[in-house]
Write a protein that holds these residues in place. Structure first.
Motif, PDB file in Angstrom:
ATOM      1  N   UNK A   1      -6.361  -8.183   1.069  1.00 20.14           N
ATOM      2  CA  UNK A   1      -5.199  -7.429   1.491  1.00 20.14           C
ATOM      3  C   UNK A   1      -5.521  -6.786   2.850  1.00 20.14           C
ATOM      4  N   UNK A   2      -4.691  -7.007   3.834  1.00 19.33           N
ATOM      5  CA  UNK A   2      -4.952  -6.436   5.159  1.00 19.33           C
ATOM      6  C   UNK A   2      -4.754  -4.918   5.173  1.00 19.33           C
ATOM      7  N   UNK A   3      -5.439  -4.229   6.095  1.00 20.80           N
ATOM      8  CA  UNK A   3      -5.339  -2.766   6.152  1.00 20.80           C
ATOM      9  C   UNK A   3      -3.908  -2.273   6.352  1.00 20.80           C
TER      10      UNK A   3
ATOM     11  N   UNK B   1      -2.122   0.517   4.110  1.00 21.74           N
ATOM     12  CA  UNK B   1      -1.528   1.738   4.670  1.00 21.74           C
ATOM     13  C   UNK B   1      -0.096   1.927   4.197  1.00 21.74           C
ATOM     14  N   UNK B   2       0.669   0.848   4.150  1.00 18.21           N
ATOM     15  CA  UNK B   2       2.047   0.916   3.668  1.00 18.21           C
ATOM     16  C   UNK B   2       2.083   1.384   2.217  1.00 18.21           C
ATOM     17  N   UNK B   3       1.193   0.843   1.398  1.00 16.03           N
ATOM     18  CA  UNK B   3       1.146   1.247  -0.010  1.00 16.03           C
ATOM     19  C   UNK B   3       0.752   2.708  -0.158  1.00 16.03           C
TER      20      UNK B   3
ATOM     21  N   UNK C   1     -11.938  -3.215   3.349  1.00 17.75           N
ATOM     22  CA  UNK C   1     -11.035  -2.132   3.727  1.00 17.75           C
ATOM     23  C   UNK C   1     -10.766  -1.143   2.591  1.00 17.75           C
ATOM     24  N   UNK C   2     -11.342  -1.391   1.443  1.00 18.64           N
ATOM     25  CA  UNK C   2     -11.019  -0.583   0.270  1.00 18.64           C
ATOM     26  C   UNK C   2     -11.422   0.886   0.432  1.00 18.64           C
TER      27      UNK C   2
ATOM     28  N   UNK D   1     -10.027   6.678   0.808  1.00 15.83           N
ATOM     29  CA  UNK D   1     -10.078   7.957   1.508  1.00 15.83           C
ATOM     30  C   UNK D   1      -8.657   8.487   1.719  1.00 15.83           C
ATOM     31  N   UNK D   2      -7.765   7.621   2.153  1.00 23.78           N
ATOM     32  CA  UNK D   2      -6.373   8.034   2.399  1.00 23.78           C
ATOM     33  C   UNK D   2      -5.684   8.461   1.107  1.00 23.78           C
ATOM     34  N   UNK D   3      -5.944   7.748   0.044  1.00 23.85           N
ATOM     35  CA  UNK D   3      -5.363   8.112  -1.249  1.00 23.85           C
ATOM     36  C   UNK D   3      -5.873   9.475  -1.718  1.00 23.85           C
TER      37      UNK D   3
END
Length: 178
Positions: free
Chosen positions: A1-3, A7-9, A33-34, A39-41
């Motif tokens: 899955x691309x970054x 980011x959208x998810x 990228x996981x 981190x964002x989550x």
């Protein structure tokens, strides 16, 4: 899955109260990228978990996941016997996974739940209690599953159930898999 999709998810999930598990039909730790996504989550206060086969759960990986603040690690663990383990987990290394589990048990913070997930099948049906005991010994929780059809994608006759009785797995109806 691309970054960009990740980011959208991440933006799509509401702050706090959401739960995201990286799991399904593959090893999530193969996605480089996981970590950025986790981190964002976590910054949004989203409960974050992962299901792994344990092979890539190295000291570096475990330390990274703990630093990120992951909430839940689910490790698929089918056997305490090397031959049975490697028959079920083709291409894996029993000794490496055991080493990874031991390290994780030593450094695991109290805020992190680690669960050994045992999927009962013909080859390991007699090991439920021994793996449950091993999970307790490591300070992990235990989950017992019966081999299922992975949403209809796996064919088997475990416990002599006719294929028509195994319509699929309800987990796909109630969870989002990334």
């Amino acid at each position: 899955m691309p970054p960009e999709l990740m980011d959208t998810l991440v933006q799509w999930f509401p702050d706090k109260g959401s739960e995201v598990y990286f799991c399904g039909m593959g090893e999530p730790l193969l996605n480089r990228n996981i970590y950025d996504c986790m981190v964002k989550l976590r910054r949004k206060g989203i409960f974050t978990g992962i299901t792994s086969n344990g092979l890539l759960m190295t000291e570096k990986t475990v330390n990274s996941l703990i630093t990120i603040g992951i909430n839940f690690i689910h490790i698929s663990f089918p056997s305490l016997y090397q031959g049975t383990y490697e028959k079920i987990m083709k291409g894996s290394s029993f000794q490496k996974v055991i080493s990874n589990l031991k390290y994780l048990s030593v450094v695991k913070p109290d805020t992190l739940t680690v669960e050994l997930a045992f999927t009962e099948q013909k080859e390991n049906a007699g090991e439920i209690e021994s793996i449950k005991s091993y999970a307790r010994e490591l300070g992990f929780t235990f989950q017992h599953n019966i081999l299922h059809t992975r949403g209809g994608y796996l064919q088997h006759d475990f416990k002599n159930q006719p294929q028509t009785d195994l319509k699929g797995c309800a987990v796909f109806a109630r969870n989002h898999f990334i």
